[in-house]
Design an enzyme around this catalytic site. Sequence first.
Site, PDB file in Angstrom:
ATOM      1  N   ASP A 130      -2.609  -1.815  10.668  1.00  0.00           N
ATOM      2  CA  ASP A 130      -2.760  -1.778   9.207  1.00  0.00           C
ATOM      3  C   ASP A 130      -3.334  -3.070   8.625  1.00  0.00           C
ATOM      4  O   ASP A 130      -3.719  -3.094   7.448  1.00  0.00           O
ATOM      5  CB  ASP A 130      -1.397  -1.532   8.531  1.00  0.00           C
ATOM      6  CG  ASP A 130      -0.983  -0.071   8.555  1.00  0.00           C
ATOM      7  OD1 ASP A 130      -1.835   0.780   8.881  1.00  0.00           O
ATOM      8  OD2 ASP A 130       0.189   0.210   8.249  1.00  0.00           O
ATOM      9  N   PRO A 143       9.574  -4.038  -0.643  1.00  0.00           N
ATOM     10  CA  PRO A 143      10.722  -3.654   0.191  1.00  0.00           C
ATOM     11  C   PRO A 143      10.377  -3.689   1.674  1.00  0.00           C
ATOM     12  O   PRO A 143       9.244  -3.393   2.069  1.00  0.00           O
ATOM     13  CB  PRO A 143      11.022  -2.220  -0.273  1.00  0.00           C
ATOM     14  CG  PRO A 143      10.468  -2.135  -1.651  1.00  0.00           C
ATOM     15  CD  PRO A 143       9.246  -3.007  -1.648  1.00  0.00           C
ATOM     16  N   MET A 144      11.363  -4.063   2.484  1.00  0.00           N
ATOM     17  CA  MET A 144      11.153  -4.152   3.931  1.00  0.00           C
ATOM     18  C   MET A 144      11.493  -2.825   4.602  1.00  0.00           C
ATOM     19  O   MET A 144      12.315  -2.055   4.106  1.00  0.00           O
ATOM     20  CB  MET A 144      11.996  -5.287   4.502  1.00  0.00           C
ATOM     21  CG  MET A 144      11.552  -6.659   4.011  1.00  0.00           C
ATOM     22  SD  MET A 144      12.395  -8.039   4.841  1.00  0.00           S
ATOM     23  CE  MET A 144      14.032  -7.908   4.145  1.00  0.00           C
ATOM     24  N   ALA A 145      10.841  -2.581   5.752  1.00  0.00           N
ATOM     25  CA  ALA A 145      11.047  -1.331   6.506  1.00  0.00           C
ATOM     26  C   ALA A 145      10.907  -0.133   5.579  1.00  0.00           C
ATOM     27  O   ALA A 145      11.747   0.764   5.554  1.00  0.00           O
ATOM     28  CB  ALA A 145      12.409  -1.333   7.194  1.00  0.00           C
ATOM     29  N   LYS A 164       0.844  -1.193   0.000  1.00  0.00           N
ATOM     30  CA  LYS A 164       0.000   0.000   0.000  1.00  0.00           C
ATOM     31  C   LYS A 164       0.879   1.242   0.000  1.00  0.00           C
ATOM     32  O   LYS A 164       2.049   1.228   0.389  1.00  0.00           O
ATOM     33  CB  LYS A 164      -0.933   0.024   1.220  1.00  0.00           C
ATOM     34  CG  LYS A 164      -0.233   0.138   2.586  1.00  0.00           C
ATOM     35  CD  LYS A 164       0.082   1.540   3.012  1.00  0.00           C
ATOM     36  CE  LYS A 164       0.846   1.582   4.330  1.00  0.00           C
ATOM     37  NZ  LYS A 164       1.451   2.894   4.641  1.00  0.00           N
ATOM     38  N   GLY A 199       7.575   1.505   4.772  1.00  0.00           N
ATOM     39  CA  GLY A 199       6.364   2.315   4.840  1.00  0.00           C
ATOM     40  C   GLY A 199       5.304   1.877   3.865  1.00  0.00           C
ATOM     41  O   GLY A 199       4.425   2.657   3.489  1.00  0.00           O
ATOM     42  N   MET A 200       5.360   0.590   3.441  1.00  0.00           N
ATOM     43  CA  MET A 200       4.397   0.078   2.465  1.00  0.00           C
ATOM     44  C   MET A 200       3.565  -1.083   3.014  1.00  0.00           C
ATOM     45  O   MET A 200       2.933  -1.823   2.261  1.00  0.00           O
ATOM     46  CB  MET A 200       5.125  -0.358   1.197  1.00  0.00           C
ATOM     47  CG  MET A 200       5.870   0.780   0.516  1.00  0.00           C
ATOM     48  SD  MET A 200       6.507   0.322  -1.098  1.00  0.00           S
ATOM     49  CE  MET A 200       4.978   0.323  -2.051  1.00  0.00           C
ATOM     50  N   ALA A 201       3.583  -1.260   4.338  1.00  0.00           N
ATOM     51  CA  ALA A 201       2.784  -2.295   5.015  1.00  0.00           C
ATOM     52  C   ALA A 201       3.143  -3.698   4.560  1.00  0.00           C
ATOM     53  O   ALA A 201       2.286  -4.578   4.502  1.00  0.00           O
ATOM     54  CB  ALA A 201       1.289  -2.045   4.842  1.00  0.00           C
ATOM     55  N   GLY A 202       4.414  -3.934   4.247  1.00  0.00           N
ATOM     56  CA  GLY A 202       4.838  -5.256   3.770  1.00  0.00           C
ATOM     57  C   GLY A 202       4.525  -6.370   4.741  1.00  0.00           C
ATOM     58  O   GLY A 202       4.006  -7.422   4.351  1.00  0.00           O
TER      59      GLY A 202
END
Length: 290
Positions: free
Chosen positions: A137, A95-97, A11, A99-102
């Site tokens: 989230d 991607p990790m860490a 997201k 800000g995309m709610a992975g």
Amino acid sequence: MDKITRKAYAKINLGLDVLRRREDGYHEVRMIMQSVGLYDTLTFTRREEAGIVVVTDKEELPGDESNLIYKAAKLLTETYGIGQGVHIALEKRIPMAAGMAGGSTDAAAVFHGMNEMFSLGLSMEEMCVLAVKIGADVPYCIKGGTALAEGIGEVLSNLPGMPGCFLVIAKPDIDVSTKFVYENLHADRLEYHPDIDGMMDALGNKDLEGVAARLGNVLETVTAKKYPRVEEIKAFMKARGALNALMSGSGPTVFGIYDSKERAYETQEALEQAGLAKQVFVTDPVNEKR
């Protein structure tokens, strides 16, 4: 069904406002969330013996009890008395860490996958009520699409889908702790608040330029101040045809909105050549509810 594969969509935040810090330490937010076509893949395999096994394709991402995938599977197993076990294999692309709610979207995929595999019969709302125990989230990620998120992020209202466009998503070689960002945010001193209501109107009118003009994220006051690369990438995107650019979530990922496929791919190549970000993607909004 003994084997199921689910996509877990990332997201971005078209708008992110923080209203106040609550007495319980959480922050009250008002955000517009948008799913994008960048996703992880989770494969679920039924195990006759009880127990949860999580395997990831990233050495730095353990499959132990600290992983949100494991936590979600454990919560479902214990809540609904699932006697059989499950093996969950994660193919990580978000991607990790970043800000995309992975992590949250992977947990959301667990709710969908196990609900189907073990015939739990849970409605979307029932999954969301349980999922907030994993993270604020996760309920949004269960629903996906375009939504207004309020409260601590768990109070959701569906919105008209984002107009068609191309998104360039760039994750610089920086890892940002969401906890650090919120701990250093002074919600009571914020001078700027994004126009969330105006953004909702623009979405309702299918007005891409109106959406782009109203992008805003108060967490930039913390992350971009600590990591100037965020503003550098935003300026780089805008100089190459982005209608606007913004940091997603607590960062450091930046996305730019483009109405031209060619300019989007040109920007991706230019970002990579300039060394501003190691992970750069071109994708689009995902408006369909899962």
